[in-house]
Design an enzyme around this catalytic site. Structure first.
Site, PDB file in Angstrom:
ATOM      1  N   ASP A  83       0.686  -1.323   0.097  1.00 44.52           N
ATOM      2  CA  ASP A  83      -0.086  -0.092   0.061  1.00 44.52           C
ATOM      3  C   ASP A  83       0.968   1.325   0.075  1.00 44.52           C
ATOM      4  OD1 ASP A  83      -2.323   1.387   0.368  1.00 44.52           O
ATOM      5  OD2 ASP A  83      -2.345   1.333   2.279  1.00 44.52           O
ATOM      6  N   HIS A 186      -7.944   9.815   4.065  1.00 43.76           N
ATOM      7  CA  HIS A 186      -7.616   8.463   4.869  1.00 43.76           C
ATOM      8  C   HIS A 186      -7.711   8.908   6.216  1.00 43.76           C
ATOM      9  CE1 HIS A 186      -4.149   7.570   1.468  1.00 43.76           C
ATOM     10  NE2 HIS A 186      -5.014   6.500   1.748  1.00 43.76           N
ATOM     11  N   GLY A 221      -9.316   5.417   1.130  1.00 42.51           N
ATOM     12  CA  GLY A 221      -9.960   6.116   1.971  1.00 42.51           C
ATOM     13  C   GLY A 221     -11.487   6.066   1.939  1.00 42.51           C
ATOM     14  N   ASP A 265      -9.007   0.520   5.925  1.00 43.21           N
ATOM     15  CA  ASP A 265      -7.887   0.416   7.134  1.00 43.21           C
ATOM     16  C   ASP A 265      -8.681   1.014   8.346  1.00 43.21           C
ATOM     17  OD1 ASP A 265      -6.031   0.126   8.797  1.00 43.21           O
ATOM     18  OD2 ASP A 265      -4.635   1.473   7.826  1.00 43.21           O
TER      19      ASP A 265
HETATM   20  P1  13P Z   1      -9.184   4.598   5.302  1.00 48.44           P
HETATM   21  O1  13P Z   1      -8.325   5.417   6.280  1.00 48.44           O
HETATM   22  O2  13P Z   1     -10.495   5.185   5.088  1.00 48.44           O
HETATM   23  O3  13P Z   1      -9.455   3.077   5.817  1.00 48.44           O
HETATM   24  O4  13P Z   1      -8.342   4.393   4.238  1.00 48.44           O
HETATM   25  C1  13P Z   1      -7.442   3.339   3.947  1.00 48.44           C
HETATM   26  C2  13P Z   1      -6.666   3.399   2.675  1.00 48.44           C
HETATM   27  O5  13P Z   1      -6.911   3.986   1.617  1.00 48.44           O
HETATM   28  C3  13P Z   1      -5.360   2.535   2.672  1.00 48.44           C
HETATM   29  O6  13P Z   1      -4.469   2.937   1.537  1.00 48.44           O
HETATM   30  O1  G3H Z   2      -3.034   4.643   3.350  1.00 46.46           O
HETATM   31  C1  G3H Z   2      -2.870   4.757   4.631  1.00 46.46           C
HETATM   32  C2  G3H Z   2      -3.084   3.293   5.410  1.00 46.46           C
HETATM   33  O2  G3H Z   2      -4.268   3.523   6.188  1.00 46.46           O
HETATM   34  C3  G3H Z   2      -2.061   2.821   6.138  1.00 46.46           C
HETATM   35  O3  G3H Z   2      -1.834   3.432   7.102  1.00 46.46           O
HETATM   36  O4  G3H Z   2       0.873   4.214   6.882  1.00 46.46           O
HETATM   37  O5  G3H Z   2      -0.533   4.214   9.284  1.00 46.46           O
HETATM   38  O6  G3H Z   2      -0.066   1.874   8.151  1.00 46.46           O
HETATM   39  P1  G3H Z   2      -0.394   3.344   7.981  1.00 46.46           P
HETATM   40 ZN    ZN Z   3      -4.665   4.898   0.675  1.00 50.71          ZN
END
Ligand code: 13P
Ligand code: G3H
Ligand code: ZN
Length: 339
Positions: A83, A186, A221, A265
Site C-alpha cells: 500500500d 485517509h 480512504g 483500514d
Molecule cells: P481508510 O483510512 O479510509 O481506511 O483508507 C485506507 C486506505 O486508503 C489505505 O490505502
Molecule cells: O493509506 C494509509 C493506510 O491507512 C495505512 O496507514 O501508514 O498508518 O499504516 P499506515
Molecule cells: Zn490509501
C-alpha cells in the site's frame, strides 16, 4: 494455492461486476480476522501492508503471516499488496519479499508529503511497471491526491483526478489498477457532515470509467467510520471527535462504474479498538492478553465480512483458479507497454 495477483483478482471482479475489499494488515490478529471473514464469505480478498506496517511487524513476520493465511485458506484467492509505495526501491523490495502486487504512489514525491508533477508520476510508475510485470507482479498507480495524513503519509491537499489525464497516464504507464482521487481522505476524520453527492465527486468515477472501461479503479480512504464503533470507543474511555466516513452506498455506486479495489483500514482499526477498550474496561482483573485480542480479532472479522458482502465479492472465491506469477509474466510479455 499460490498468492493471487491483483490483476487477476480485479479482472475477475470486473467480469462479475463486484468490488474486492483491500484491508490493511499489521499483525497476526488482523490477518487472522480477514482470513476467517474471507473463508466465511467464500470471498477473494486483498491484504495490503503499508511501509509503516512492514516496519512495525518486520518484513519476514508479515510475509509469513500472509503465507500462513494462504495455507489456511487454499480455496481463497489472497493478494499480498504493497500500500502506498513511496518510491521504486520500496516497490522492488516488496517484490523481492514476495508481494504479488505493489502500489507506486507517484502522486507524491518520495517524502510521501509533497504532491509531485505529472511527468515524475509517469516516470516512476512506468519504471515500477516494467520491473513488476517482468515478474508477473501487478501495479497500482495513483493520479490526483487524497486529503488527510496517516502516519505522516499524505499531503493533506486534495487534487481531484482529471479524466483526460487518467487516459494518458494509463496508456503511458501500463498500470493494472488506477487509484483515483474523488474527495475521500485517509483516517477517521474525513467529513464533518454526512457526505452527499456534492461532497464526493462520484461523477469523476463515471467519467473515467466511460473513457477507460478496461481499467480497474481503486478507491482509497473508503472506510465508512461507523457511528456505532465511534460511540462504543468513546463509551469505553475513548475521545474520538464527531466524524463521518464514506457511506457504503457511495462505494456501491462506484463499484457499478468500474471501482474494483476498495481500500479499508480505519474501519478495522476502529473495530479492534472498540473491542479492546470494552474488554479491558469490563475485566479489570484479567491479565491474559488473549482475553483482549480474541474479541479484537472477532471484531476485525465482523467488519471485513460485512464489507466483503456489501462490495458484492462474497461467494466469488471459487469462480476461478489462481494463476501463478509465471503465467502472469508471460501474459505481460505478450503485450508490453507502448507496443
Ligand atoms: P481508510 O483510512 O479510509 O481506511 O483508507 C485506507 C486506505 O486508503 C489505505 O490505502
Ligand atoms: O493509506 C494509509 C493506510 O491507512 C495505512 O496507514 O501508514 O498508518 O499504516 P499506515
Ligand atoms: Zn490509501
Amino acid at each position: 494455492m499460490p498468492l493471487a495477483t491483483l490483476r487477476q483478482v480485479l479482472d475477475e471482479a470486473a467480469k462479475g461486476g463486484y468490488g474486492v475489499g483491500a484491508f490493511n494488515v499489521n499483525n497476526m490478529e488482523q490477518v487472522q480476522g480477514i482470513t476467517e471473514a474471507a473463508i466465511e464469505q467464500a470471498s477473494p480478498v486483498i491484504m495490503q501492508a503499508s511501509r509503516g506496517a512492514i516496519a512495525y511487524a518486520g518484513p519476514n513476520f508479515l510475509r509469513h503471516l500472509i503465507m500462513a493465511a494462504a495455507e489456511t485458506a487454499p480455496e481463497i484467492p489472497i493478494v499480498l499488496h504493497l500500500d502506498h509505495g513511496d518510491k521504486p526501491e520500496t516497490c522492488l523490495m516488496a517484490i523481492d519479499l514476495g508481494f504479488t502486487s505493489v502500489m507506486m504512489d507517484g502522486s507524491l514525491l518520495a517524502d510521501g508529503k509533497t504532491p509531485s508533477d505529472y511527468d515524475y508520476n509517469v516516470a516512476v510508475t512506468r519504471e515500477v511497471v516494467a520491473a513488476a510485470h517482468a515478474k508477473g507482479v501487478s501495479v497500482e498507480g495513483e493520479l490526483g491526491t487524497l486529503g488527510g495524513i496517516e502516519d505522516g503519509h499524505g499531503s493533506g491537499e486534495v487534487h481531484l483526478t482529471d479524466p483526460d489525464q487518467a487516459v494518458d497516464f494509463v496508456e503511458q504507464t501500463g498500470v493494472d489498477a488506477l487509484a483515483v482521487a474523488i474527495g475521500t481522505s485517509h483516517g477517521a476524520y474525513k467529513f464533518t457532515k454526512k457526505p452527499t453527492g456534492d461532497v464526493l465527486a462520484m461523477h469523476l468515477i463515471e467519467e473515467i470509467h466511460g473513457k477507460l472501461p478496461e481499467t480497474h479503479m481503486v478507491m482509497h480512504g473508503s472506510s465508512s467510520v461507523p457511528q456505532e464503533l465511534v460511540d462504543r470507543i468513546n463509551a469505553a474511555g475513548g475521545k474520538l471527535e464527531a466524524t463521518y466516513g464514506v457511506p457504503v452506498e457511495e462505494i456501491q455506486q462506484g463499484i457499478r462504474h468500474g471501482v474494483r479495489k476498495v481500500n479499508v483500514d480505519t474501519d478495522g482499526r476502529l473495530a479492534i479498538t472498540a473491542a479492546l477498550r470494552e474488554t479491558i474496561l469490563a475485566n479489570p482483573k484479567e491479565f491474559d492478553p488473549r482475553a483482549f485480542f480474541k474479541p479484537a480479532r472477532e471484531a476485525m472479522k465482523a467488519v471485513v465480512a460485512e464489507r466483503l458482502t456489501q462490495f458484492g465479492a462474497a461467494g466469488h472465491a471459487g469462480d476461478y483458479e489462481v494463476l501463478p506469477l509465471e503465467a502472469m509474466a508471460e501474459r505481460y510479455a505478450g503485450s508490453p507497454v507502448g507496443a
